[in-house]
Design a protein around this motif. Sequence first.
Motif, PDB file in Angstrom:
ATOM      1  N   ASP A 188       0.861  -1.178   0.000  1.00 54.81           N
ATOM      2  CA  ASP A 188       0.000   0.000   0.000  1.00 54.81           C
ATOM      3  C   ASP A 188       0.903   1.235   0.000  1.00 54.81           C
ATOM      4  N   PRO A 189       1.000   1.952  -1.118  1.00 56.70           N
ATOM      5  CA  PRO A 189       1.926   3.080  -1.190  1.00 56.70           C
ATOM      6  C   PRO A 189       1.572   4.230  -0.243  1.00 56.70           C
ATOM      7  N   SER A 190       0.329   4.277   0.223  1.00 62.07           N
ATOM      8  CA  SER A 190      -0.051   5.355   1.136  1.00 62.07           C
ATOM      9  C   SER A 190       0.274   5.008   2.588  1.00 62.07           C
TER      10      SER A 190
ATOM     11  N   SER B 102       3.821  -0.320   5.624  1.00 70.15           N
ATOM     12  CA  SER B 102       3.338  -1.542   4.970  1.00 70.15           C
ATOM     13  C   SER B 102       4.414  -2.604   4.771  1.00 70.15           C
ATOM     14  N   THR B 103       5.671  -2.244   4.832  1.00 70.51           N
ATOM     15  CA  THR B 103       6.720  -3.246   4.633  1.00 70.51           C
ATOM     16  C   THR B 103       7.096  -3.938   5.941  1.00 70.51           C
ATOM     17  N   ILE B 104       6.512  -3.505   7.056  1.00 67.13           N
ATOM     18  CA  ILE B 104       6.833  -4.056   8.368  1.00 67.13           C
ATOM     19  C   ILE B 104       5.631  -4.846   8.874  1.00 67.13           C
TER      20      ILE B 104
END
Length: 95
Positions: free
Chosen positions: A30-32, A36-38
């Motif tokens: 989710d770019p917003s 999101s990478t954790i």
Amino acid sequence: MERRKIVRSLITVGLLAALVAVIILSQNHDPSNPHSTIPRDTWINGPQGHGYAVNNNQAPAERCYPCHQKKGLGGQSYCQSCHDQSGVKVSLPQS
């Protein structure tokens, strides 16, 4: 000539496979959401998770809190319930 054709075909197949991999892997991002990478558990309870970010952020009430409210991730009562449980004294902005 035949050798060049085989090399080009291999390169094309490799590029297509890479494109498919990128498309599949990007579906979960989710770019917003800067988190999101954790994994959620690591973000909330990890050594460099929520508490670390709040303590090292210049103005979490101005940067994080409005985004969390907008995304429905908890407003004042939600945040305050956790702060009360952990004994943290904080004044959240009034909405």
